[in-house]
Scaffold this active site. Structure first.
Site, PDB file in Angstrom:
ATOM      1  CB  SER A 163       1.212   7.261   4.895  1.00  0.00           C
ATOM      2  OG  SER A 163       0.037   6.852   5.552  1.00  0.00           O
TER       3      SER A 163
ATOM      4  CD  GLU B 240      -4.386   9.278  18.544  1.00  0.00           C
ATOM      5  OE1 GLU B 240      -3.860   9.051  19.653  1.00  0.00           O
ATOM      6  OE2 GLU B 240      -4.087   8.644  17.516  1.00  0.00           O
TER       7      GLU B 240
ATOM      8  CD  GLU C 128      -4.867  -0.231   6.077  1.00  0.00           C
ATOM      9  OE1 GLU C 128      -3.661  -0.409   6.290  1.00  0.00           O
ATOM     10  OE2 GLU C 128      -5.342   0.861   5.690  1.00  0.00           O
TER      11      GLU C 128
ATOM     12  CD  GLN D  22      -2.885   0.789   2.495  1.00  0.00           C
ATOM     13  OE1 GLN D  22      -2.697  -0.128   3.270  1.00  0.00           O
ATOM     14  NE2 GLN D  22      -3.862   1.647   2.655  1.00  0.00           N
TER      15      GLN D  22
END
Length: 408
Positions: free
Chosen positions: A125, A377, A240, A122
């Site tokens: 990010s 978070e 995911e 993947q």
């Protein structure tokens, strides 16, 4: 094999019979104990039992997703080998390509992905766009029937083993950040792709950073429409979180909690106090509740793009694993500080918890559970907004063109 198309409105009993007949036919014609994992999984795909809720001809039978559990249980009982652990990303890339890809792309990618002949990673990010994934800046410029890609990706699990990558780029900087993204299947052996290891606190380099320098990607490998990368990415991300949280529907008492129970069993009797027993049982009950909840969520998942319920399991999985392994080290006392090898190494398979290599490794590895697949978070934000209906956080750059948003 029998070629049966499941029409809309077909009863649950008829769908179940279709799946069981396909399983019986597969096992009659192909003995999983007499061939390699890859060969048998190829036959499993051809019989529509890879992802039963996919379309017929693309590894499925067009039936409800709950029946995948029947396939897994019966093939396991027949001696079929489980999927290669490093093939975790087929649970992400498979639904994404099936949902958004062309028929040609499905034919090209799905079967070798499922067999394990081609492994995926993947590429989402970036150093400046982690939790704010839509803020990514890896640039893709169309040049004829190819795209030229430049940028950097980070925290790319098993990228050093991957044949293909799920790559998301910035194809139009002059639109709001969610609208100018485009998704590709990237050949990881392409010129200009460089994979560098990121050493973790475990000593491993399971994660990587990937540099893309003038990489040429055929437009034929674009997944979804130009500028629709955010929508395609959501399919990957939701799958995911469901995959991480469900943990593959493990057996009762397995996973991280098994390590804690193992430590407990080795304690001297005088250290097995009532207070410690209560702590152990609270965590064991939490693990069992999570296991059952995850099984239900995984069974009831929607084909293609699961709902936000996957974020519940993912958040609970991350926080429980940390609590369990912290307690395991605490039970060990001073012995929990020694006996682990921090030597640098690049693993050849994926482990979400690291329990296979001992408590010391698992204690360190589960730190990543609250980061990978979306931080805890971010999971709480998703649950608050999409499940509980709470007001969203202020997003001042949501409607601003990406190129106009200030960056440090």
């Amino acid at each position: 094999m029998t070629n049966t198309v499941t029409e809309p409105g077909v009863s649950a009993d008829t769908q179940a019979k279709l799946v069981r007949d396909a399983i019986a036919e597969l096992l009659r014609d192909h003995d999983p104990t007499a061939m390699s994992r890859e060969e048998f999984r190829g036959h499993q795909y051809d019989y529509g039992l890879a992802w039963v809720y996919f379309d017929e001809g693309f590894g499925g039978l067009g039936v409800r997703s709950q029946l995948q559990r029947v396939v897994e249980d019966e093939l396991k009982a027949a001696g079929a080998k489980p999927a290669d652990p490093s093939g975790f990303f087929l649970a992400l890339a498979g639904p994404t390509i099936h949902t958004h890809g062309t028929d040609e792309q499905k034919r090209r990618f799905l079967r070798p992905m499922f067999t394990g002949e081609e492994r995926w990673c993947q590429l989402f990010s970036e150093p400046g766009a982690g939790s704010d994934f839509a803020g990514l800046g890896t640039k893709a410029v169309l040049d004829g029937d190819e795209w030229i890609v430049n940028g950097q990706k980070v925290w790319n699990t098993i990228a050093h083993l991957a044949d293909w990558g799920m790559l998301v780029t910035r194809s139009d900087p002059d639109t709001p950040k969610h609208k100018g993204m485009t998704y590709f299947a990237l050949d990881m052996k392409s010129p200009g792709v460089e994979v560098r290891p990121l050493r973790q606190i475990t000593g491993e380099a399971e994660f990587n950073e990937v540099y893309l320098t003038d990489v040429r990607v055929p437009d034929a490998h674009r997944i979804g429409d130009i500028g629709e990368g955010w929508r395609v990415s959501l399919t990957t991300l939701m799958n995911e979180r469901t995959a991480i949280g469900s943990g593959g529907a493990p057996k009762r008492g397995s996973g991280a909690i098994a390590s804690l129970v193992g430590v407990w069993n080795e304690l001297p009797d005088d250290q097995k106090t009532g207070a410690r027993r209560d702590e152990l049982m609270k965590l064991w009950i939490g693990a069992e509740v999570l296991r059952l909840t995850s099984m239900r969520a995984s069974t009831n998942r929607r084909a293609g793009n699961p709902g936000p319920e996957g974020s519940v399991a993912k958040l609970a999985f991350a926080e429980l694993n940390k609590a369990v392994m912290e307690k395991a080290v605490e039970f060990q006392g001073a012995a929990g500080m020694v006996g682990y090898d921090y030597t640098f190494r690049r693993p050849d398979e994926l482990s979400a918890t690291g329990t296979e290599t001992g408590v010391g490794h698992a204690f360190l590895r589960v730190r990543a559970n609250s980061i990978e697949g979306g931080t805890s978070e971010i999971m709480r934000n998703i649950l608050g907004e999409q499940v509980l209906g709470l007001p969203g956080e202020p997003r001042v750059d949501k409607d601003v063109n990406w190129s106009e948003v200030p960056r440090s």
